[in-house]
Enzyme design. Structure first.
Site, mmCIF file in Angstrom:
data_model
loop_
_atom_site.group_PDB
_atom_site.id
_atom_site.type_symbol
_atom_site.label_atom_id
_atom_site.label_comp_id
_atom_site.label_asym_id
_atom_site.label_seq_id
_atom_site.Cartn_x
_atom_site.Cartn_y
_atom_site.Cartn_z
ATOM 1 N N ARG A 247 0.690 -1.210 -0.013
ATOM 2 C CA ARG A 247 0.045 0.041 0.101
ATOM 3 C C ARG A 247 0.862 1.367 0.112
ATOM 4 O O ARG A 247 0.412 2.262 -0.768
ATOM 5 C CB ARG A 247 -0.766 0.019 1.235
ATOM 6 C CG ARG A 247 -2.019 -0.954 0.974
ATOM 7 C CD ARG A 247 -3.000 -0.893 2.148
ATOM 8 N NE ARG A 247 -4.126 -1.827 2.031
ATOM 9 C CZ ARG A 247 -5.136 -2.022 2.880
ATOM 10 N NH1 ARG A 247 -4.931 -1.506 4.128
ATOM 11 N NH2 ARG A 247 -6.087 -2.963 2.357
ATOM 12 N N HIS A 361 -4.856 3.962 8.034
ATOM 13 C CA HIS A 361 -4.611 3.119 9.343
ATOM 14 C C HIS A 361 -3.175 3.691 9.888
ATOM 15 O O HIS A 361 -2.418 4.168 9.153
ATOM 16 C CB HIS A 361 -4.356 1.638 8.909
ATOM 17 C CG HIS A 361 -4.065 0.779 9.869
ATOM 18 N ND1 HIS A 361 -5.296 -0.196 10.289
ATOM 19 C CD2 HIS A 361 -3.260 0.343 10.840
ATOM 20 C CE1 HIS A 361 -4.848 -0.833 11.514
ATOM 21 N NE2 HIS A 361 -3.440 -0.521 11.799
ATOM 22 N N GLU A 390 -6.633 -1.466 16.498
ATOM 23 C CA GLU A 390 -5.680 -0.107 15.741
ATOM 24 C C GLU A 390 -5.141 0.497 17.016
ATOM 25 O O GLU A 390 -4.258 1.219 16.765
ATOM 26 C CB GLU A 390 -6.315 0.510 14.756
ATOM 27 C CG GLU A 390 -5.643 1.208 14.092
ATOM 28 C CD GLU A 390 -6.437 2.062 13.010
ATOM 29 O OE1 GLU A 390 -5.873 3.035 12.271
ATOM 30 O OE2 GLU A 390 -7.603 1.655 12.658
ATOM 31 N N ALA A 405 -6.087 -5.883 9.441
ATOM 32 C CA ALA A 405 -6.705 -5.077 10.357
ATOM 33 C C ALA A 405 -7.919 -5.576 11.123
ATOM 34 O O ALA A 405 -7.863 -5.796 12.377
ATOM 35 C CB ALA A 405 -7.022 -3.721 9.917
#
Length: 422
Positions: A247, A361, A390, A405
């Site tokens: 990412r 995130h 998180e 996640a």
């Protein structure tokens, strides 16, 4: 040493599996762990990753027993690296996980009280132990919650807190200001992390913030119709990246394009649209078309004219991409390793959706051990305090693998619950 053991176990399983079936889509907890560790540039706590990968399959099974039904195939989301993502068949969004737990609580008449619109303000400590939470109710009333076994923090990260993003960022050169959107709820502003820090918790990896490359430029949302690894084309009609990459790599490449935007493109055959014309989030595709969020072209020339791209350039891009996908040879341009059978852009109708990166995130948070106990600045457990999801750090390193996640939150959430009752 732990990495070496994982590698040895992976090799043994791989050799055995490939010997039995050379065409198998191989996977195992060790591969999951090692890919996660590598994708985060080896800075995460491998012990935390190892436990996550080993327990994640049990999380899937547990939710299945609670009534969440899974599709009988795996998916690969943006930045997932490997096709091991699981999608619910009976829910269209993450709300399904919440509903599954809520329905289980109601069905089994579990002694659970849910306080809505009640803001946690401070952890209560007594003789070094966390024994409760001070909060504020919906009408401003003070609420005190006393904990016999422990307090479990699952308050999320700080993706919607611009000030914290700017303060801690180590990856994006101070460019995460108000001009960069977020996929997060406006409530994800990091207070839980700060509360834990005030109670003595150590923080880890706070500078590692992830952008999701495929979000709506206007509002940062992830809604759309194209698969995550579909072709990415810039406003000049050219590919610019390996769509199956990490990412952070995808986001950096996207931000380097003209205007910091690009089109994710797909066809009617590989769009994430079901037989009823709904997306995976349950939104009619016609809604996107009417709003202009998705552009449809009956053929390459039609699509190119609507997005103001040279038709010859776009067709050449599609042809080159299709040749690679058809042959499953080498992607000489960007090193993409493979194409799923439904990814090539052979025939229309075609779809294009304008995308840009947004904060998605925050990999950093409170430090925990494999029992989900929150650790203080000296690395010792804080009695009575646990955390999952998180709000924690140390699991994803510099870059979170797509799909990890939810696995992290649900798996370590279970670990935290088991630890708290002991």
């Amino acid at each position: 040493e732990q990495q070496a053991k994982l590698l040895a176990s992976l090799k043994k399983q791989w050799d055995e599996a490939i010997k039995k079936d050379p065409d198998i889509l191989f996977d195992c907890p060790e591969l999951h762990a090692l890919q996660t560790y590598k994708a985060g540039d080896y800075v995460a706590d491998l012990a935390l990753i190892d436990k996550l990968s080993k327990l994640a399959p049990a999380t899937v099974e547990r939710l299945d027993k609670m009534g969440l039904k899974w599709n009988d195939f795996s998916s690969q989301y943006v930045g997932a690296i490997w096709p091991r993502c699981h999608d619910a068949a009976n829910y269209t969004s993450g709300q399904g996980y919440i509903d599954t737990f809520r329905h289980t609580i109601e069905k089994e008449k579990l002694p659970v009280t849910i306080l809505l619109q009640t803001k946690a303000d401070e952890l209560i400590k007594k003789d070094g132990r966390v024994v409760g939470v001070k909060a504020t109710g919906p009408n401003g009333e003070k609420v005190t919650l006393n904990a016999k076994k422990g307090v479990i923090m699952t308050s999320g990260g700080f993706g919607a807190n611009v000030e914290m993003r700017q303060k801690f960022d180590k990856l994006w050169g101070g460019k995460l200001g108000k001009n960069i959107g977020t996929t997060n709820s406006r409530a994800i502003t990091g207070e839980g992390i700060l509360m834990a820090e005030k109670a003595g918790a150590g923080l880890v990896d706070m500078g590692y913030i992830q952008l999701l490359p495929v979000t709506d430029p206007e509002n940062g949302t992830v809604s759309g119709i194209c698969q995550g690894t579909a072709i990415y084309v810039n406003t000049e009609g050219k590919r610019f990246v390996n769509e199956m990459g990490r990412r952070d790599e995808l986001s950096k490449a996207a931000l380097a394009q003209p205007g910091g935007v690009f089109y994710r493109m797909c066809t009617v055959k590989n769009a994430r649209i079901n037989k009823d014309g709904l997306t995976t989030l349950g939104i009619p595709v016609e809604t996107f078309l009417k709003s202009g969020k998705v552009i449809r072209g009956e053929n390459v020339e039609d699509l190119a004219s609507k997005i103001k791209v040279d038709p010859k350039v776009l067709k050449a891009t599609f042809d080159k991409f299709n040749d690679f996908c058809r042959s499953q040879g080498e992607d000489k341009e960007f090193g993409r390793p493979s194409c799923a059978p439904n990814i090539p852009m052979y025939e229309g109708p075609y779809y294009a959706e304008l995308r840009t990166p947004s904060v998605h995130h925050t990999m950093g948070g409170v430090r925990i051990n494999t029992n989900a106990q929150v650790l203080d600045t000296a690395g010792k457990p804080i009695p009575g305090l646990f955390a999952a999801g998180e709000v924690t750090g140390g699991i994803h390193g510099t870059n979170r693998v797509g799909g990890n996640a939810i696995a992290d939150a649900l798996t370590y959430g279970n670990v935290a619950g088991e630890s708290a009752v002991k």
